[in-house]
Enzyme design. Structure first.
Site, PDB file in Angstrom:
ATOM      1  N   CYS A   1       0.707  -1.140   0.095  1.00 49.84           N
ATOM      2  CA  CYS A   1      -0.126   0.136  -0.118  1.00 49.84           C
ATOM      3  C   CYS A   1       0.719   1.413  -0.066  1.00 49.84           C
ATOM      4  O   CYS A   1       1.749   1.359   0.874  1.00 49.84           O
ATOM      5  CB  CYS A   1      -1.006  -0.079   1.136  1.00 49.84           C
TER       6      CYS A   1
ATOM      7  N   CYS B   1       0.336   3.114   3.643  1.00 47.24           N
ATOM      8  CA  CYS B   1       0.767   2.862   5.021  1.00 47.24           C
ATOM      9  C   CYS B   1       1.698   1.414   4.953  1.00 47.24           C
ATOM     10  O   CYS B   1       2.246   1.104   5.874  1.00 47.24           O
ATOM     11  CB  CYS B   1      -0.566   2.095   5.818  1.00 47.24           C
TER      12      CYS B   1
ATOM     13  N   CYS C   1      -5.318  -4.237 -19.565  1.00 44.88           N
ATOM     14  CA  CYS C   1      -6.299  -3.272 -19.284  1.00 44.88           C
ATOM     15  C   CYS C   1      -5.791  -1.740 -18.780  1.00 44.88           C
ATOM     16  O   CYS C   1      -6.655  -1.075 -18.795  1.00 44.88           O
ATOM     17  CB  CYS C   1      -7.112  -3.802 -18.206  1.00 44.88           C
TER      18      CYS C   1
ATOM     19  N   CYS D   1      -7.308  -1.126   1.222  1.00 48.41           N
ATOM     20  CA  CYS D   1      -6.390  -1.816   2.016  1.00 48.41           C
ATOM     21  C   CYS D   1      -6.746  -1.733   3.454  1.00 48.41           C
ATOM     22  O   CYS D   1      -7.627  -1.002   4.058  1.00 48.41           O
ATOM     23  CB  CYS D   1      -5.092  -0.720   2.260  1.00 48.41           C
TER      24      CYS D   1
ATOM     25  N   CYS E   1      -5.376   0.854   6.238  1.00 45.40           N
ATOM     26  CA  CYS E   1      -5.702   2.316   6.350  1.00 45.40           C
ATOM     27  C   CYS E   1      -7.156   2.707   5.548  1.00 45.40           C
ATOM     28  O   CYS E   1      -7.070   3.786   5.645  1.00 45.40           O
ATOM     29  CB  CYS E   1      -4.228   2.847   5.950  1.00 45.40           C
TER      30      CYS E   1
ATOM     31  N   HIS F   1      -8.240   3.299  -1.074  1.00 46.47           N
ATOM     32  CA  HIS F   1      -8.754   2.676  -2.217  1.00 46.47           C
ATOM     33  C   HIS F   1      -7.561   2.242  -3.072  1.00 46.47           C
ATOM     34  O   HIS F   1      -6.555   2.967  -3.379  1.00 46.47           O
ATOM     35  CB  HIS F   1      -9.505   3.885  -2.977  1.00 46.47           C
TER      36      HIS F   1
ATOM     37  N   ASP G   1     -12.448 -12.365 -14.254  1.00 43.63           N
ATOM     38  CA  ASP G   1     -11.964 -12.518 -15.399  1.00 43.63           C
ATOM     39  C   ASP G   1     -10.491 -12.918 -15.413  1.00 43.63           C
ATOM     40  O   ASP G   1      -9.854 -12.519 -16.684  1.00 43.63           O
ATOM     41  CB  ASP G   1     -12.375 -11.552 -16.481  1.00 43.63           C
TER      42      ASP G   1
ATOM     43  N   ARG H   1      -8.814 -11.014 -11.190  1.00 44.48           N
ATOM     44  CA  ARG H   1      -8.004  -9.881 -11.802  1.00 44.48           C
ATOM     45  C   ARG H   1      -8.227  -8.701 -10.802  1.00 44.48           C
ATOM     46  O   ARG H   1      -8.982  -7.772 -10.848  1.00 44.48           O
ATOM     47  CB  ARG H   1      -8.241  -9.639 -13.081  1.00 44.48           C
TER      48      ARG H   1
ATOM     49  N   CYS I   1      -7.310  -5.135 -10.300  1.00 43.63           N
ATOM     50  CA  CYS I   1      -6.945  -4.237 -11.300  1.00 43.63           C
ATOM     51  C   CYS I   1      -6.642  -2.937 -10.109  1.00 43.63           C
ATOM     52  O   CYS I   1      -7.532  -2.534  -9.672  1.00 43.63           O
ATOM     53  CB  CYS I   1      -8.114  -3.916 -12.064  1.00 43.63           C
TER      54      CYS I   1
END
Length: 144
Positions: A58, A61, A76, A107, A110, A113, A120, A128, A130
């Site tokens: 992360c 943190c 992607c 995470c 903390c 996002h 898939d 996956r 992403c």
């Protein structure tokens, strides 16, 4: 693998900061992605084509999230992983924004996002993850 994680914080050690503290610690771009659930543009992230051996953690943190062996090219535009490191390091949340139903990943330490997980991906997990490069940091595996 457990030996590799001994120098990292435990996923149960929660990190709490105010928005003001996060704004001081993170770049404006990182803050937008990790605290406001933004997304970096595809094919622009530092780790999208990055291929070194080590641990992705992360960016806020230091919580270890993915091993490099699980990274693959999904085409992607974001770093993709087939498996998260075990030990409740990632939390999944239902995301119904932007007219879609997806699974957001954050995470566990903390609440940053990270991105989304889709069904898939390659065998054996079929997953996956992403992940935004702005949500990640990387520790290179030491030789030996």
């Amino acid at each position: 693998m457990k030996e590799d994680l001994k120098n990292y914080p435990k996923s149960t050690e929660k990190v709490k900061r105010t928005d003001e503290e996060w704004r001081k610690e993170l770049s404006p771009e990182q803050y937008h992605v990790m605290r406001e659930k933004g997304t970096e543009r595809p094919f622009t992230g530092k780790y999208e084509t990055f291929l070194e051996d080590g641990i992705y953690k992360c960016g806020a943190c230091g919580n270890p999230l993915f091993e490099s062996e699980t990274k693959f090219d999904a085409g992607c535009g974001w770093p993709s992983f087939s498996k998260a490191i075990e030990g409740a390091r990632i939390v999944e949340n239902r995301d119904v924004t932007h007219g879609m139903v997806r699974t957001e990943v954050v995470c566990s330490r903390c609440g940053a996002h990270l991105g989304h997980v889709f069904d898939d991906g390659p065998a054996p997990t079929g997953l996956r993850y992403c992940i935004n490069s702005l949500s990640l940091d990387f520790d290179k595996k030491e030789p030996g």
